[in-house]
Scaffold this motif. Structure first.
Motif, PDB file in Angstrom:
ATOM      1  N   MET A  11       0.827  -1.211   0.000  1.00  0.00           N
ATOM      2  CA  MET A  11       0.000   0.000   0.000  1.00  0.00           C
ATOM      3  C   MET A  11       0.863   1.264   0.000  1.00  0.00           C
ATOM      4  N   LEU A  12       2.026   1.226   0.641  1.00  0.00           N
ATOM      5  CA  LEU A  12       2.925   2.377   0.619  1.00  0.00           C
ATOM      6  C   LEU A  12       3.420   2.660  -0.798  1.00  0.00           C
ATOM      7  N   GLU A  13       3.693   1.596  -1.565  1.00  0.00           N
ATOM      8  CA  GLU A  13       4.102   1.762  -2.955  1.00  0.00           C
ATOM      9  C   GLU A  13       2.988   2.421  -3.769  1.00  0.00           C
ATOM     10  N   LEU A  14       1.752   1.970  -3.560  1.00  0.00           N
ATOM     11  CA  LEU A  14       0.632   2.562  -4.289  1.00  0.00           C
ATOM     12  C   LEU A  14       0.413   4.020  -3.886  1.00  0.00           C
ATOM     13  N   ARG A  15       0.567   4.319  -2.612  1.00  0.00           N
ATOM     14  CA  ARG A  15       0.398   5.707  -2.155  1.00  0.00           C
ATOM     15  C   ARG A  15       1.473   6.614  -2.743  1.00  0.00           C
ATOM     16  N   ALA A  16       2.702   6.088  -2.895  1.00  0.00           N
ATOM     17  CA  ALA A  16       3.772   6.881  -3.506  1.00  0.00           C
ATOM     18  C   ALA A  16       3.401   7.221  -4.949  1.00  0.00           C
ATOM     19  N   PHE A  17       2.822   6.261  -5.661  1.00  0.00           N
ATOM     20  CA  PHE A  17       2.355   6.516  -7.025  1.00  0.00           C
ATOM     21  C   PHE A  17       1.239   7.561  -7.010  1.00  0.00           C
ATOM     22  N   GLN A  18       0.299   7.403  -6.098  1.00  0.00           N
ATOM     23  CA  GLN A  18      -0.842   8.313  -6.001  1.00  0.00           C
ATOM     24  C   GLN A  18      -0.379   9.744  -5.745  1.00  0.00           C
ATOM     25  N   SER A  19       0.635   9.915  -4.950  1.00  0.00           N
ATOM     26  CA  SER A  19       1.107  11.264  -4.605  1.00  0.00           C
ATOM     27  C   SER A  19       1.679  11.999  -5.813  1.00  0.00           C
ATOM     28  N   LYS A  20       2.047  11.274  -6.865  1.00  0.00           N
ATOM     29  CA  LYS A  20       2.611  11.885  -8.069  1.00  0.00           C
ATOM     30  C   LYS A  20       1.548  12.256  -9.100  1.00  0.00           C
ATOM     31  N   LEU A  21       0.300  11.888  -8.848  1.00  0.00           N
ATOM     32  CA  LEU A  21      -0.767  12.188  -9.802  1.00  0.00           C
ATOM     33  C   LEU A  21      -1.157  13.659  -9.748  1.00  0.00           C
ATOM     34  N   LEU A  22      -1.452  14.195 -10.919  1.00  0.00           N
ATOM     35  CA  LEU A  22      -1.989  15.545 -10.988  1.00  0.00           C
ATOM     36  C   LEU A  22      -3.456  15.497 -10.580  1.00  0.00           C
ATOM     37  N   PRO A  23      -4.015  16.594 -10.079  1.00  0.00           N
ATOM     38  CA  PRO A  23      -5.394  16.579  -9.576  1.00  0.00           C
ATOM     39  C   PRO A  23      -6.438  16.046 -10.561  1.00  0.00           C
ATOM     40  N   ASN A  24      -6.334  16.379 -11.832  1.00  0.00           N
ATOM     41  CA  ASN A  24      -7.332  15.938 -12.811  1.00  0.00           C
ATOM     42  C   ASN A  24      -6.826  14.835 -13.735  1.00  0.00           C
ATOM     43  N   GLN A  25      -5.705  14.226 -13.391  1.00  0.00           N
ATOM     44  CA  GLN A  25      -5.136  13.178 -14.235  1.00  0.00           C
ATOM     45  C   GLN A  25      -6.034  11.953 -14.231  1.00  0.00           C
ATOM     46  N   LYS A  26      -6.228  11.363 -15.403  1.00  0.00           N
ATOM     47  CA  LYS A  26      -7.070  10.180 -15.541  1.00  0.00           C
ATOM     48  C   LYS A  26      -6.196   8.938 -15.670  1.00  0.00           C
ATOM     49  N   LEU A  27      -6.694   7.831 -15.146  1.00  0.00           N
ATOM     50  CA  LEU A  27      -5.934   6.580 -15.128  1.00  0.00           C
ATOM     51  C   LEU A  27      -6.707   5.431 -15.765  1.00  0.00           C
ATOM     52  N   ARG A  28      -5.949   4.563 -16.389  1.00  0.00           N
ATOM     53  CA  ARG A  28      -6.439   3.266 -16.842  1.00  0.00           C
ATOM     54  C   ARG A  28      -5.593   2.247 -16.078  1.00  0.00           C
ATOM     55  N   VAL A  29      -6.240   1.346 -15.379  1.00  0.00           N
ATOM     56  CA  VAL A  29      -5.526   0.428 -14.486  1.00  0.00           C
ATOM     57  C   VAL A  29      -5.770  -1.019 -14.888  1.00  0.00           C
ATOM     58  N   LEU A  30      -4.689  -1.795 -14.949  1.00  0.00           N
ATOM     59  CA  LEU A  30      -4.772  -3.246 -15.126  1.00  0.00           C
ATOM     60  C   LEU A  30      -4.201  -3.879 -13.870  1.00  0.00           C
ATOM     61  N   VAL A  31      -4.991  -4.698 -13.213  1.00  0.00           N
ATOM     62  CA  VAL A  31      -4.565  -5.418 -12.022  1.00  0.00           C
ATOM     63  C   VAL A  31      -4.494  -6.901 -12.380  1.00  0.00           C
TER      64      VAL A  31
END
Length: 107
Positions: A14-34
Motif C-alpha cells: 500500500m505504501l508503494e501505491l500511495r507513492a504513485f498516487q502522490s505523483k498524480l496531478l489533480p485531474n489526471q485520468k488513469l487506466r488500471v490493469l490489475v
C-alpha cells in the motif's frame, strides 16, 4: 498503470501505491490493469483499511479498471462494483487473457 497482486496485501504494498498516487496531478485520468494470480487477503486490519482508503481516493482518477484473474469471485466482484460507478469501465478477464486485457486498456 499495471500492478500485480500475488498473495497477501500488506502495508508495504500500500505504501508503494500511495507513492504513485502522490505523483498524480489533480485531474489526471488513469487506466488500471490489475493482475491477480492469487489473493490471500490482507496481512492486517491496517492493510485492509489502507487499501479501502486508497481505492476511495483513486476513484475520481479512474476511467478504466481491468482485472486479469482466474479467481471467479473477484471477476464477479469487479462487475458488481462497476454497477455502482457507471462512468468508469470495469471489466475482468481470466489470466490467460491478460494480454488481451492490456490491449483493451490501451484503446
Amino acid at each position: 498503470m499495471v500492478y500485480n497482486i500475488d498473495g497477501v496485501i500488506d502495508k508495504s504494498f500500500m505504501l508503494e501505491l500511495r507513492a504513485f498516487q502522490s505523483k498524480l496531478l489533480p485531474n489526471q485520468k488513469l487506466r488500471v490493469l490489475v493482475i491477480v494470480p492469487q489473493f490471500g487477503g490482507y496481512r492486517s486490519f491496517g492493510a485492509a483499511k489502507s487499501a479501502f482508503l486508497f481505492d476511495s481516493k483513486m476513484l475520481h482518477h479512474l476511467t478504466h479498471y481491468v482485472m486479469a484473474t482466474d479467481l471467479r469471485w473477484l471477476r464477479y466482484l469487479v462487475k458488481i462494483i462497476g454497477l455502482f460507478f457507471p462512468k468508469i469501465e470495469f471489466t475482468a478477464f481470466g489470466l490467460k487473457r491478460k494480454e488481451f486485457a492490456l490491449k483493451r486498456l490501451k484503446k
